[in-house]
Design a protein around this motif. Sequence first.
Motif, PDB file in Angstrom:
ATOM      1  N   ASP A 191       0.802  -1.228   0.000  1.00 57.24           N
ATOM      2  CA  ASP A 191       0.000   0.000   0.000  1.00 57.24           C
ATOM      3  C   ASP A 191       0.833   1.275   0.000  1.00 57.24           C
ATOM      4  OD1 ASP A 191       0.885  -0.350   2.627  1.00 57.24           O
ATOM      5  OD2 ASP A 191      -1.010   0.278   3.541  1.00 57.24           O
ATOM      6  N   VAL A 192       1.995   1.271   0.662  1.00 56.61           N
ATOM      7  CA  VAL A 192       2.791   2.492   0.718  1.00 56.61           C
ATOM      8  C   VAL A 192       3.459   2.769  -0.627  1.00 56.61           C
ATOM      9  CG1 VAL A 192       4.511   3.776   2.020  1.00 56.61           C
ATOM     10  CG2 VAL A 192       3.172   2.037   3.163  1.00 56.61           C
ATOM     11  N   ASN A 193       3.881   1.725  -1.343  1.00 55.87           N
ATOM     12  CA  ASN A 193       4.390   1.935  -2.698  1.00 55.87           C
ATOM     13  C   ASN A 193       3.317   2.560  -3.581  1.00 55.87           C
ATOM     14  OD1 ASN A 193       6.894   0.862  -2.140  1.00 55.87           O
ATOM     15  ND2 ASN A 193       6.430  -1.161  -2.962  1.00 55.87           N
ATOM     16  N   VAL A 194       2.109   2.043  -3.447  1.00 53.49           N
ATOM     17  CA  VAL A 194       0.995   2.551  -4.252  1.00 53.49           C
ATOM     18  C   VAL A 194       0.696   4.004  -3.877  1.00 53.49           C
ATOM     19  CG1 VAL A 194      -1.474   2.283  -4.689  1.00 53.49           C
ATOM     20  CG2 VAL A 194       0.007   0.277  -4.671  1.00 53.49           C
ATOM     21  N   MET A 195       0.729   4.338  -2.588  1.00 56.85           N
ATOM     22  CA  MET A 195       0.490   5.709  -2.155  1.00 56.85           C
ATOM     23  C   MET A 195       1.582   6.648  -2.661  1.00 56.85           C
ATOM     24  SD  MET A 195      -0.807   4.885   1.728  1.00 56.85           S
ATOM     25  CE  MET A 195      -1.379   6.519   2.194  1.00 56.85           C
ATOM     26  N   ALA A 196       2.819   6.173  -2.643  1.00 54.55           N
ATOM     27  CA  ALA A 196       3.914   6.983  -3.179  1.00 54.55           C
ATOM     28  C   ALA A 196       3.692   7.267  -4.655  1.00 54.55           C
ATOM     29  CB  ALA A 196       5.248   6.268  -2.971  1.00 54.55           C
ATOM     30  N   LEU A 197       3.274   6.251  -5.393  1.00 55.45           N
ATOM     31  CA  LEU A 197       2.991   6.417  -6.818  1.00 55.45           C
ATOM     32  C   LEU A 197       1.854   7.414  -7.033  1.00 55.45           C
ATOM     33  CD1 LEU A 197       3.689   5.406  -9.664  1.00 55.45           C
ATOM     34  CD2 LEU A 197       2.027   3.559  -9.322  1.00 55.45           C
ATOM     35  N   GLY A 198       0.806   7.323  -6.210  1.00 49.33           N
ATOM     36  CA  GLY A 198      -0.328   8.230  -6.342  1.00 49.33           C
ATOM     37  C   GLY A 198       0.041   9.671  -6.042  1.00 49.33           C
ATOM     38  N   GLU A 199       0.804   9.876  -4.976  1.00 51.02           N
ATOM     39  CA  GLU A 199       1.217  11.236  -4.622  1.00 51.02           C
ATOM     40  C   GLU A 199       2.136  11.808  -5.705  1.00 51.02           C
ATOM     41  OE1 GLU A 199       0.500  14.235  -1.805  1.00 51.02           O
ATOM     42  OE2 GLU A 199      -0.073  12.139  -1.521  1.00 51.02           O
ATOM     43  N   HIS A 200       3.022  10.957  -6.208  1.00 48.79           N
ATOM     44  CA  HIS A 200       3.981  11.413  -7.223  1.00 48.79           C
ATOM     45  C   HIS A 200       3.286  11.785  -8.525  1.00 48.79           C
ATOM     46  CE1 HIS A 200       7.124  10.517 -10.408  1.00 48.79           C
ATOM     47  NE2 HIS A 200       7.639  11.518  -9.738  1.00 48.79           N
ATOM     48  N   THR A 201       2.444  10.889  -9.039  1.00 45.07           N
ATOM     49  CA  THR A 201       1.831  11.132 -10.346  1.00 45.07           C
ATOM     50  C   THR A 201       0.819  12.270 -10.318  1.00 45.07           C
ATOM     51  OG1 THR A 201       0.185   9.395  -9.923  1.00 45.07           O
ATOM     52  CG2 THR A 201       2.162   8.764 -11.148  1.00 45.07           C
ATOM     53  N   SER A 202       0.123  12.432  -9.190  1.00 46.37           N
ATOM     54  CA  SER A 202      -0.939  13.437  -9.154  1.00 46.37           C
ATOM     55  C   SER A 202      -0.494  14.803  -8.639  1.00 46.37           C
ATOM     56  CB  SER A 202      -2.112  12.940  -8.295  1.00 46.37           C
ATOM     57  OG  SER A 202      -1.742  12.858  -6.930  1.00 46.37           O
ATOM     58  N   GLN A 203       0.542  14.825  -7.782  1.00 42.73           N
ATOM     59  CA  GLN A 203       0.914  16.081  -7.132  1.00 42.73           C
ATOM     60  C   GLN A 203       2.339  16.550  -7.430  1.00 42.73           C
ATOM     61  OE1 GLN A 203      -1.493  17.704  -5.394  1.00 42.73           O
ATOM     62  NE2 GLN A 203      -2.847  16.000  -5.945  1.00 42.73           N
ATOM     63  N   TRP A 204       3.252  15.614  -7.670  1.00 46.61           N
ATOM     64  CA  TRP A 204       4.659  15.972  -7.829  1.00 46.61           C
ATOM     65  C   TRP A 204       5.263  15.328  -9.082  1.00 46.61           C
ATOM     66  CZ3 TRP A 204       6.355  19.451  -4.225  1.00 46.61           C
ATOM     67  CH2 TRP A 204       5.634  19.523  -3.024  1.00 46.61           C
ATOM     68  N   PRO A 205       4.602  15.417 -10.236  1.00 47.06           N
ATOM     69  CA  PRO A 205       5.125  14.723 -11.425  1.00 47.06           C
ATOM     70  C   PRO A 205       6.485  15.231 -11.876  1.00 47.06           C
ATOM     71  CG  PRO A 205       3.372  16.244 -12.034  1.00 47.06           C
ATOM     72  CD  PRO A 205       3.380  16.180 -10.539  1.00 47.06           C
ATOM     73  N   GLU A 206       6.826  16.464 -11.501  1.00 50.61           N
ATOM     74  CA  GLU A 206       8.108  17.036 -11.932  1.00 50.61           C
ATOM     75  C   GLU A 206       9.260  16.641 -11.011  1.00 50.61           C
ATOM     76  OE1 GLU A 206       6.747  19.561  -8.622  1.00 50.61           O
ATOM     77  OE2 GLU A 206       5.765  18.526 -10.283  1.00 50.61           O
ATOM     78  N   VAL A 207       8.957  15.956  -9.896  1.00 53.09           N
ATOM     79  CA  VAL A 207       9.980  15.575  -8.910  1.00 53.09           C
ATOM     80  C   VAL A 207      10.447  14.149  -9.187  1.00 53.09           C
ATOM     81  CG1 VAL A 207      10.382  15.104  -6.470  1.00 53.09           C
ATOM     82  CG2 VAL A 207       9.116  17.140  -7.144  1.00 53.09           C
ATOM     83  N   ASP A 208      11.749  13.965  -9.349  1.00 53.40           N
ATOM     84  CA  ASP A 208      12.293  12.633  -9.660  1.00 53.40           C
ATOM     85  C   ASP A 208      12.686  11.839  -8.424  1.00 53.40           C
ATOM     86  OD1 ASP A 208      12.011  12.873 -12.410  1.00 53.40           O
ATOM     87  OD2 ASP A 208      14.006  13.742 -12.683  1.00 53.40           O
ATOM     88  N   HIS A 209      12.820  12.525  -7.279  1.00 51.72           N
ATOM     89  CA  HIS A 209      13.284  11.838  -6.070  1.00 51.72           C
ATOM     90  C   HIS A 209      12.364  12.215  -4.912  1.00 51.72           C
ATOM     91  CE1 HIS A 209      16.978  10.651  -8.140  1.00 51.72           C
ATOM     92  NE2 HIS A 209      16.921  11.842  -8.692  1.00 51.72           N
ATOM     93  N   LEU A 210      11.514  11.285  -4.517  1.00 51.18           N
ATOM     94  CA  LEU A 210      10.473  11.554  -3.519  1.00 51.18           C
ATOM     95  C   LEU A 210      10.361  10.369  -2.576  1.00 51.18           C
ATOM     96  CD1 LEU A 210       6.972  13.063  -4.115  1.00 51.18           C
ATOM     97  CD2 LEU A 210       7.118  10.791  -3.113  1.00 51.18           C
ATOM     98  N   LEU A 211      10.136  10.672  -1.315  1.00 51.54           N
ATOM     99  CA  LEU A 211       9.892   9.639  -0.299  1.00 51.54           C
ATOM    100  C   LEU A 211       8.509   9.885   0.279  1.00 51.54           C
ATOM    101  CD1 LEU A 211      11.667   7.338   0.892  1.00 51.54           C
ATOM    102  CD2 LEU A 211      12.215   8.887   2.782  1.00 51.54           C
ATOM    103  N   PHE A 212       7.641   8.880   0.224  1.00 52.94           N
ATOM    104  CA  PHE A 212       6.322   8.986   0.844  1.00 52.94           C
ATOM    105  C   PHE A 212       6.329   8.144   2.112  1.00 52.94           C
ATOM    106  CE2 PHE A 212       2.039   7.774   1.854  1.00 52.94           C
ATOM    107  CZ  PHE A 212       1.289   8.911   1.577  1.00 52.94           C
ATOM    108  N   VAL A 213       5.967   8.747   3.232  1.00 60.81           N
ATOM    109  CA  VAL A 213       5.968   8.048   4.522  1.00 60.81           C
ATOM    110  C   VAL A 213       4.550   7.980   5.056  1.00 60.81           C
ATOM    111  CG1 VAL A 213       6.884   7.992   6.866  1.00 60.81           C
ATOM    112  CG2 VAL A 213       8.304   8.874   4.989  1.00 60.81           C
ATOM    113  N   LYS A 214       4.081   6.775   5.294  1.00 65.62           N
ATOM    114  CA  LYS A 214       2.745   6.565   5.860  1.00 65.62           C
ATOM    115  C   LYS A 214       2.878   6.287   7.352  1.00 65.62           C
ATOM    116  CE  LYS A 214      -1.214   3.392   5.769  1.00 65.62           C
ATOM    117  NZ  LYS A 214      -1.741   2.122   5.221  1.00 65.62           N
ATOM    118  N   VAL A 215       2.174   7.093   8.151  1.00 70.94           N
ATOM    119  CA  VAL A 215       2.176   6.900   9.605  1.00 70.94           C
ATOM    120  C   VAL A 215       0.755   6.577  10.026  1.00 70.94           C
ATOM    121  CG1 VAL A 215       2.829   7.878  11.828  1.00 70.94           C
ATOM    122  CG2 VAL A 215       4.003   8.641   9.748  1.00 70.94           C
TER     123      VAL A 215
END
Length: 389
Positions: A191-215
């Motif tokens: 689920d966290v990989n999927v959330m990272a993909l969702g945040e990246h594609t929808s909000q930060w498409p121009e960012v190549d290096h992103l860490l999504f942390v689920k708490v």
Amino acid sequence: MDELLKVAPRPTGAGEMFQLLRDGHPRTRSDLATLTGQARSTIATRVDLLLSSGFVAPAGEASSTGGRPPATFAFNPAARVVLAVDLGATHSRLALTDLVGTVLAEHHETIAIAEGPGPVLDRVVEVGLDLLATARRPVSDLVSVGVGLPGPVEHSTGRPINPPIMPGWDDADVPALLSRKLRVPVLVDNDVNVMALGEHTSQWPEVDHLLFVKVATGIGAGIISDGQIRRGAQGAAGDLGHIAVPGGLDLPCRCGNTGCLEAVASGPAIASALKNATTSADVVALVRAGDLDASREVREAGRHIGEVLAACVSMLNPSVIVIGGVVAEAGEHLLAGIREVVYRRSLPLATQHLRIVASRTKGRAGVLGASAMAAEHVLSAAAIDALIS
């Protein structure tokens, strides 16, 4: 000489040409011939095939330099739909989307993942069919399903591997269980990989290096590096929750070790330190109500998370860290604790332009990522060629 004329001819078929149209910009047959170096008769045949599939649609006429204006064509994301499924320990969120992640219908409810794959996935099918009806789309329009699960997943097979909070799910063939009833390909990931993909594609498409942390009930991270999700050798990359907190409390963790980040900073860990809380949602409610003890504990949890993230910043050098999950809904207290430690302990070069922010997707990161994963599977060159053949 125009740079477009220097592009080497593309050796493959309509599916490869379709990739040129996925950016949504209308193009003429002449544009496509120039881009690919292929004969106009070949281009015309492939455009006709793509038009017949519905994945490409007419997009009006280009401006004319004399004579009849040429027709243009563009990707049609409404041609088909995908079902996006975000399953957590105690919740499910399903969305029906088009092929670029636009949500057409959505449903959220409380579940118990511990009920096992049979009951949970049967409910996924039931809700998925209801969403198709709500959006007035026939079942034949559904082309794929993307699923995020709250545990380790072998991405190549879609099978959960020893998931600690998912009794009965170990090695369950989730893709087969769903595709048997929905008759489409099913993609599954943590689920966290999927959330990272969702945040990246929808909000930060121009960012190549992103860490999504689920708490939330647990703590995990999804890693985007060079614009791609990174899963590691066995799909276990990003398991922050079971890294020992430097100088942390020696509390037992469900993994069998002590002092893990999850044991000291997850939603249940914070709740255990408070008199009036038993769940992550209780913690958030107390913070929002102005409870000083809850605010203090959430900020301290942020500091513990920051201790682990500081090492991640030095190792991965992300430009953005996005904090999501239920506990992140407590607001700035968690972020403040994380920022305090990360900026203090990481090297200045790594934090010079680093942003640590809250999730912008308002709980939709999971379904947006599942949608992107499912859509990518059916929009590849090979998948398009197989479809129109």
